[in-house]
Write a protein that holds these residues in place. Sequence first.
Motif, mmCIF file in Angstrom:
data_model
loop_
_atom_site.group_PDB
_atom_site.id
_atom_site.type_symbol
_atom_site.label_atom_id
_atom_site.label_comp_id
_atom_site.label_asym_id
_atom_site.label_seq_id
_atom_site.Cartn_x
_atom_site.Cartn_y
_atom_site.Cartn_z
ATOM 1 N N SER A 171 0.836 -1.208 0.000
ATOM 2 C CA SER A 171 0.000 0.000 0.000
ATOM 3 C C SER A 171 0.865 1.250 0.000
ATOM 4 C CB SER A 171 -0.928 -0.003 1.226
ATOM 5 O OG SER A 171 -1.774 -1.134 1.209
ATOM 6 N N ASN A 172 1.920 1.236 0.808
ATOM 7 C CA ASN A 172 2.833 2.386 0.823
ATOM 8 C C ASN A 172 3.585 2.523 -0.499
ATOM 9 O OD1 ASN A 172 2.068 2.845 3.500
ATOM 10 N ND2 ASN A 172 3.779 1.645 4.328
ATOM 11 N N LEU A 173 3.910 1.382 -1.105
ATOM 12 C CA LEU A 173 4.637 1.420 -2.373
ATOM 13 C C LEU A 173 3.805 2.081 -3.459
ATOM 14 C CD1 LEU A 173 7.165 0.463 -4.016
ATOM 15 C CD2 LEU A 173 5.838 -1.588 -4.560
ATOM 16 N N PHE A 174 2.537 1.659 -3.578
ATOM 17 C CA PHE A 174 1.684 2.215 -4.619
ATOM 18 C C PHE A 174 1.222 3.626 -4.288
ATOM 19 C CE2 PHE A 174 1.120 -2.369 -5.517
ATOM 20 C CZ PHE A 174 1.492 -2.355 -6.844
ATOM 21 N N ALA A 175 1.397 4.035 -3.043
ATOM 22 C CA ALA A 175 1.114 5.427 -2.680
ATOM 23 C C ALA A 175 2.317 6.333 -2.908
ATOM 24 C CB ALA A 175 0.674 5.507 -1.218
ATOM 25 N N ASN A 176 3.478 5.730 -3.216
ATOM 26 C CA ASN A 176 4.691 6.493 -3.482
ATOM 27 C C ASN A 176 4.678 6.950 -4.942
ATOM 28 O OD1 ASN A 176 7.420 7.259 -4.081
ATOM 29 N ND2 ASN A 176 8.092 6.120 -2.267
ATOM 30 N N LYS A 177 4.503 8.243 -5.157
ATOM 31 C CA LYS A 177 4.400 8.770 -6.518
ATOM 32 C C LYS A 177 5.695 8.573 -7.303
ATOM 33 C CE LYS A 177 0.910 12.264 -5.393
ATOM 34 N NZ LYS A 177 0.564 13.719 -5.422
ATOM 35 N N GLY A 178 6.833 8.646 -6.613
ATOM 36 C CA GLY A 178 8.095 8.460 -7.302
ATOM 37 C C GLY A 178 8.255 7.053 -7.849
ATOM 38 N N ILE A 179 7.871 6.056 -7.057
ATOM 39 C CA ILE A 179 7.973 4.662 -7.509
ATOM 40 C C ILE A 179 7.003 4.391 -8.643
ATOM 41 C CG2 ILE A 179 7.633 2.274 -6.815
ATOM 42 C CD1 ILE A 179 10.202 3.418 -5.764
ATOM 43 N N ILE A 180 5.784 4.902 -8.540
ATOM 44 C CA ILE A 180 4.789 4.679 -9.587
ATOM 45 C C ILE A 180 5.230 5.343 -10.889
ATOM 46 C CG2 ILE A 180 2.416 5.106 -10.276
ATOM 47 C CD1 ILE A 180 2.810 2.912 -8.186
ATOM 48 N N GLN A 181 5.802 6.551 -10.790
ATOM 49 C CA GLN A 181 6.309 7.216 -11.987
ATOM 50 C C GLN A 181 7.456 6.434 -12.607
ATOM 51 O OE1 GLN A 181 5.073 9.935 -13.578
ATOM 52 N NE2 GLN A 181 6.606 9.469 -15.156
ATOM 53 N N SER A 182 8.316 5.865 -11.755
ATOM 54 C CA SER A 182 9.425 5.051 -12.262
ATOM 55 C C SER A 182 8.917 3.789 -12.935
ATOM 56 C CB SER A 182 10.379 4.701 -11.120
ATOM 57 O OG SER A 182 10.939 5.869 -10.549
ATOM 58 N N LEU A 183 7.873 3.199 -12.364
ATOM 59 C CA LEU A 183 7.281 2.013 -12.992
ATOM 60 C C LEU A 183 6.705 2.358 -14.356
ATOM 61 C CD1 LEU A 183 6.394 -0.956 -12.844
ATOM 62 C CD2 LEU A 183 4.327 -0.197 -11.638
ATOM 63 N N TRP A 184 6.034 3.492 -14.453
ATOM 64 C CA TRP A 184 5.492 3.916 -15.734
ATOM 65 C C TRP A 184 6.611 4.232 -16.725
ATOM 66 C CZ3 TRP A 184 1.660 3.543 -18.791
ATOM 67 C CH2 TRP A 184 1.437 4.463 -19.811
ATOM 68 N N ASN A 185 7.691 4.842 -16.238
ATOM 69 C CA ASN A 185 8.841 5.106 -17.106
ATOM 70 C C ASN A 185 9.430 3.806 -17.639
ATOM 71 O OD1 ASN A 185 8.593 7.861 -16.640
ATOM 72 N ND2 ASN A 185 10.111 7.882 -14.999
ATOM 73 N N THR A 186 9.465 2.778 -16.800
ATOM 74 C CA THR A 186 9.981 1.482 -17.238
ATOM 75 C C THR A 186 9.142 0.922 -18.375
ATOM 76 O OG1 THR A 186 10.742 1.052 -14.979
ATOM 77 C CG2 THR A 186 10.640 -0.819 -16.463
ATOM 78 N N VAL A 187 7.830 1.039 -18.251
ATOM 79 C CA VAL A 187 6.940 0.576 -19.318
ATOM 80 C C VAL A 187 7.154 1.389 -20.589
ATOM 81 C CG1 VAL A 187 4.524 0.282 -19.999
ATOM 82 C CG2 VAL A 187 5.231 -0.257 -17.660
ATOM 83 N N MET A 188 7.287 2.713 -20.441
ATOM 84 C CA MET A 188 7.472 3.588 -21.596
ATOM 85 C C MET A 188 8.805 3.350 -22.288
ATOM 86 S SD MET A 188 4.783 5.425 -21.981
ATOM 87 C CE MET A 188 5.361 6.768 -23.010
ATOM 88 N N ILE A 189 9.770 2.823 -21.569
ATOM 89 C CA ILE A 189 11.069 2.500 -22.172
ATOM 90 C C ILE A 189 11.059 1.097 -22.774
ATOM 91 C CG2 ILE A 189 13.508 2.050 -21.664
ATOM 92 C CD1 ILE A 189 13.344 4.272 -19.564
ATOM 93 N N THR A 190 10.532 0.133 -22.027
ATOM 94 C CA THR A 190 10.644 -1.271 -22.422
ATOM 95 C C THR A 190 9.772 -1.616 -23.623
ATOM 96 O OG1 THR A 190 11.065 -1.833 -20.105
ATOM 97 C CG2 THR A 190 10.475 -3.633 -21.579
ATOM 98 N N VAL A 191 8.537 -1.163 -23.630
ATOM 99 C CA VAL A 191 7.620 -1.537 -24.711
ATOM 100 C C VAL A 191 8.091 -1.003 -26.066
ATOM 101 C CG1 VAL A 191 5.264 -1.309 -25.576
ATOM 102 C CG2 VAL A 191 5.658 -1.814 -23.154
ATOM 103 N N PRO A 192 8.392 0.303 -26.207
ATOM 104 C CA PRO A 192 8.881 0.752 -27.522
ATOM 105 C C PRO A 192 10.208 0.121 -27.919
ATOM 106 C CG PRO A 192 8.165 2.622 -26.192
ATOM 107 C CD PRO A 192 8.209 1.433 -25.283
ATOM 108 N N ALA A 193 11.124 -0.049 -26.962
ATOM 109 C CA ALA A 193 12.419 -0.650 -27.284
ATOM 110 C C ALA A 193 12.255 -2.088 -27.759
ATOM 111 C CB ALA A 193 13.340 -0.597 -26.072
ATOM 112 N N THR A 194 11.299 -2.805 -27.207
ATOM 113 C CA THR A 194 11.056 -4.184 -27.627
ATOM 114 C C THR A 194 10.368 -4.236 -28.980
ATOM 115 O OG1 THR A 194 10.879 -4.880 -25.313
ATOM 116 C CG2 THR A 194 9.973 -6.356 -26.983
#
Length: 295
Positions: free
Chosen positions: A78-101
């Motif tokens: 719950s604390n992890l998903f409430a952390n805006k920095g971690i959620i933004q990093s997770l979204w950045n990972t998706v934005m990097i991985t999907v186009p690169a793949t």
Amino acid sequence: MSVTRPVAVPGRVPAGTRVAKRLTGGAWYLVVLLIGVIWLIPTLGLFISSLRKASDISDSGWWTVFTHPAQITFKDYSNLFANKGIIQSLWNTVMITVPATVLVVFLGALAAYAFAWIDFRGRDWLFVVVVGLMVVPIQVALLPVAALYRNLHIFGTILGVVMFHVGFGLPFAIYLLRNFFAAIPRELLEATRMEGGSEWTIFRKVIVPLGLPAIASLAIFQFLWVWNDLLVALVFSNAKTQPLTVALQSNMRQFGSNIDILAPGAFLSLSVPLVVFFAFQRYFVQGLMAGSVKG
């Protein structure tokens, strides 16, 4: 000078053959199962640690949860998903991985088809150059590419990280898919050409369906490499575009024993590649088996 060779004793089975026979059947499956369980123990420990309080983790090992199930809690998640920095990093990972793949698979498949079945001047020498690029270490290109990105004003952006992964992923993709596409029977391509099919039609209706196992295998490899990357993202991303791997590394550096963030974040970063692998494992196995029989 004559050499004395050992004479095989009739009726005597070599020791290696006896061991191989004993390892077949149920005994062999038990050995494989045991190795698999041992291999998964660290993952299980990480998952259980992500469900425990930081105080419980510091006081006892993760295996004590089996005798004290009350230690399990989802507060850290719950604390992890409430952390805006971690959620933004997770979204950045998706934005990097999907186009690169997607770009590596698509561009690599097109180039591999051209190298395999389209005759053009200098094709073989150009393919040798592409294969030679596979041996270039990533570390060698970090500083030159960083300087180039600064001139192009894309340093620290998601686009820059994606372009780096695409550039270094294409040589292997072309090499892998070209060898697989070259084993497709020429008669299938010629039949499509006789029916008036263009090169794009041949690629879309013949090459892609038959090469799907190899394409899926490449997609899995590329996805895992980019998703788990730390070095490239650490160099070419900033605080706003950093992926999850860099965010977890930053938390470890800043807070030291911030296990309540690191454990669930690490398991979240691990679970996505596992889901992708098991979702496409059928194509992955087909690609490996096809590659073992096709030259």
